[in-house]
Design a protein around this motif. Structure first.
Motif, PDB file in Angstrom:
ATOM      1  N   UNK A   1       0.818  -1.210   0.000  1.00 44.17           N
ATOM      2  CA  UNK A   1       0.000   0.000   0.000  1.00 44.17           C
ATOM      3  C   UNK A   1       0.851   1.258   0.000  1.00 44.17           C
ATOM      4  N   UNK A   2       1.923   1.263   0.778  1.00 41.17           N
ATOM      5  CA  UNK A   2       2.828   2.413   0.808  1.00 41.17           C
ATOM      6  C   UNK A   2       3.496   2.612  -0.554  1.00 41.17           C
ATOM      7  N   UNK A   3       3.843   1.517  -1.201  1.00 46.96           N
ATOM      8  CA  UNK A   3       4.476   1.616  -2.516  1.00 46.96           C
ATOM      9  C   UNK A   3       3.512   2.214  -3.533  1.00 46.96           C
ATOM     10  N   UNK A   4       2.254   1.801  -3.488  1.00 47.18           N
ATOM     11  CA  UNK A   4       1.275   2.311  -4.449  1.00 47.18           C
ATOM     12  C   UNK A   4       1.000   3.797  -4.233  1.00 47.18           C
ATOM     13  N   UNK A   5       0.936   4.209  -2.970  1.00 46.39           N
ATOM     14  CA  UNK A   5       0.639   5.616  -2.688  1.00 46.39           C
ATOM     15  C   UNK A   5       1.787   6.529  -3.092  1.00 46.39           C
ATOM     16  N   UNK A   6       3.011   6.102  -2.819  1.00 44.11           N
ATOM     17  CA  UNK A   6       4.202   6.876  -3.203  1.00 44.11           C
ATOM     18  C   UNK A   6       4.106   8.334  -2.747  1.00 44.11           C
ATOM     19  N   UNK A   7       3.851   8.523  -1.458  1.00 44.25           N
ATOM     20  CA  UNK A   7       3.734   9.860  -0.882  1.00 44.25           C
ATOM     21  C   UNK A   7       4.931  10.137   0.024  1.00 44.25           C
ATOM     22  N   UNK A   8       5.218  11.415   0.303  1.00 41.86           N
ATOM     23  CA  UNK A   8       6.298  11.716   1.258  1.00 41.86           C
ATOM     24  C   UNK A   8       6.095  11.050   2.610  1.00 41.86           C
ATOM     25  N   UNK A   9       4.865  11.034   3.106  1.00 42.29           N
ATOM     26  CA  UNK A   9       4.600  10.388   4.397  1.00 42.29           C
ATOM     27  C   UNK A   9       4.866   8.885   4.315  1.00 42.29           C
ATOM     28  N   UNK A  10       4.518   8.290   3.190  1.00 45.77           N
ATOM     29  CA  UNK A  10       4.769   6.870   3.008  1.00 45.77           C
ATOM     30  C   UNK A  10       6.252   6.563   2.970  1.00 45.77           C
TER      31      UNK A  10
ATOM     32  N   UNK B   1      11.237  -2.292   1.530  1.00 44.79           N
ATOM     33  CA  UNK B   1      11.315  -0.858   1.829  1.00 44.79           C
ATOM     34  C   UNK B   1      12.530  -0.229   1.152  1.00 44.79           C
ATOM     35  N   UNK B   2      13.678  -0.893   1.235  1.00 42.66           N
ATOM     36  CA  UNK B   2      14.889  -0.349   0.627  1.00 42.66           C
ATOM     37  C   UNK B   2      14.767  -0.295  -0.890  1.00 42.66           C
ATOM     38  N   UNK B   3      14.146  -1.310  -1.476  1.00 43.96           N
ATOM     39  CA  UNK B   3      13.967  -1.322  -2.924  1.00 43.96           C
ATOM     40  C   UNK B   3      13.101  -0.150  -3.377  1.00 43.96           C
ATOM     41  N   UNK B   4      11.984   0.053  -2.704  1.00 45.83           N
ATOM     42  CA  UNK B   4      11.083   1.153  -3.068  1.00 45.83           C
ATOM     43  C   UNK B   4      11.802   2.500  -2.941  1.00 45.83           C
ATOM     44  N   UNK B   5      12.479   2.711  -1.816  1.00 44.81           N
ATOM     45  CA  UNK B   5      13.164   3.982  -1.595  1.00 44.81           C
ATOM     46  C   UNK B   5      14.328   4.153  -2.574  1.00 44.81           C
ATOM     47  N   UNK B   6      15.079   3.090  -2.806  1.00 41.46           N
ATOM     48  CA  UNK B   6      16.210   3.201  -3.720  1.00 41.46           C
ATOM     49  C   UNK B   6      15.780   3.558  -5.123  1.00 41.46           C
ATOM     50  N   UNK B   7      14.745   2.901  -5.619  1.00 42.97           N
ATOM     51  CA  UNK B   7      14.258   3.208  -6.971  1.00 42.97           C
ATOM     52  C   UNK B   7      13.674   4.613  -7.052  1.00 42.97           C
ATOM     53  N   UNK B   8      13.260   5.163  -5.915  1.00 41.07           N
ATOM     54  CA  UNK B   8      12.746   6.536  -5.874  1.00 41.07           C
ATOM     55  C   UNK B   8      13.859   7.564  -5.683  1.00 41.07           C
ATOM     56  N   UNK B   9      15.109   7.096  -5.565  1.00 42.75           N
ATOM     57  CA  UNK B   9      16.225   8.021  -5.403  1.00 42.75           C
ATOM     58  C   UNK B   9      16.412   8.522  -3.986  1.00 42.75           C
ATOM     59  N   UNK B  10      15.838   7.823  -3.005  1.00 39.67           N
ATOM     60  CA  UNK B  10      15.949   8.232  -1.602  1.00 39.67           C
ATOM     61  C   UNK B  10      17.203   7.582  -1.007  1.00 39.67           C
ATOM     62  N   UNK B  11      18.188   8.402  -0.677  1.00 33.38           N
ATOM     63  CA  UNK B  11      19.494   7.882  -0.258  1.00 33.38           C
ATOM     64  C   UNK B  11      19.475   7.226   1.119  1.00 33.38           C
ATOM     65  N   UNK B  12      18.386   7.312   1.823  1.00 37.80           N
ATOM     66  CA  UNK B  12      18.290   6.607   3.097  1.00 37.80           C
ATOM     67  C   UNK B  12      18.301   5.088   2.909  1.00 37.80           C
ATOM     68  N   UNK B  13      18.086   4.648   1.696  1.00 39.83           N
ATOM     69  CA  UNK B  13      18.101   3.211   1.415  1.00 39.83           C
ATOM     70  C   UNK B  13      19.502   2.668   1.194  1.00 39.83           C
TER      71      UNK B  13
END
Length: 230
Positions: free
Chosen positions: A30-39, A60-72
């Motif tokens: 669900x978090x992946x589908x929403x793709x919001x900052x809060x998610x 979680x790391x896969x979703x964030x990494x593909x979104x360019x979020x360096x926390x992953x």
């Protein structure tokens, strides 16, 4: 990332062991589908939360990494050198999308570590994909180390050979030439040498080899910046 994400989630679903696991899994989707900052904030917290299953942190790391979020980054690097090749492949894909300048250094360190050669296949492939300044030196060093008789990690060596051909840097000519003497590497090494404009029969001739011996050298890599036994 659609195809890779579906492959990941299908694999993880088979790992679920309880109704609670299924609830957490559906929450992640669900978090992946929403793709919001809060998610994404919730996904990032999951990476550092205690007692989270590996599959949850992987998603979680896969979703964030593909979104360019360096926390992953840290979690993905851990998975890149994991004992299960399928997790390494997932991490390599996300790291390729992440765009973090630390990725090439981490992949080079994993690829060149002789104690981790069994898990080096995906770091090697990632280095070729990144085309970073570290890529060619790391692939050459790894390949040269593996050019020993009866080395069980020939698939890692083969990935080095193919990656060096794709990168197109003539610093690789001596190592590729040496690889032509190994039956499992010979065809790929000859093909990579040909991509560099070097024919196998001329590679060992004077002026046909490494930069500084009569052959022009590129300035560096173009574009800038677990193997198993047979």
């Amino acid at each position: 990332m659609e195809e890779e994400f579906h492959e990941l989630t299908d694999r993880v679903r088979a790992e679920l062991r309880s109704p609670q696991d299924l609830v957490a899994y559906e929450r992640l989707l669900g978090l992946a589908r929403k793709n919001t900052p809060a998610g994404r904030e919730e996904l990032a917290r999951m990476l550092v939360a205690v007692e989270r299953p590996l599959w949850a942190r992987e998603i979680a790391a896969f979703i964030l990494g593909c979104a360019g979020d360096k926390r992953a980054f840290e979690t993905l690097v851990l998975l890149l050198n994991y004992r299960e090749p399928v997790r390494c492949a997932t991490a390599a894909h996300a790291l390729g999308k992440l765009g973090d300048p630390r990725t090439a250094r981490a992949a080079a360190a994993l690829a060149t570590n002789p104690l981790r050669t069994a898990y080096a296949l995906h770091p090697v492939r990632l280095l070729a994909e990144l085309r970073a300044p570290q890529s060619v030196p790391a692939l050459i060093a790894t390949l040269e180390r593996l050019l020993t008789p009866h080395n069980p990690y020939w698939r890692v060596a083969l990935a080095c050979v193919e990656g060096l051909g794709a990168l197109g840097d003539r610093r690789a000519v001596p190592a590729l030439t040496a690889a032509t003497a190994h039956p499992r590497l010979a065809a790929a090494a000859a093909a990579s040498l040909a991509r560099l404009g070097v024919h196998e029969d001329a590679a060992g001739a004077p002026g046909g080899g490494a930069p500084g011996e009569g052959a022009p050298a590129d300035a560096g890599p173009r574009g800038g910046t677990s193997a198993d036994a047979p």
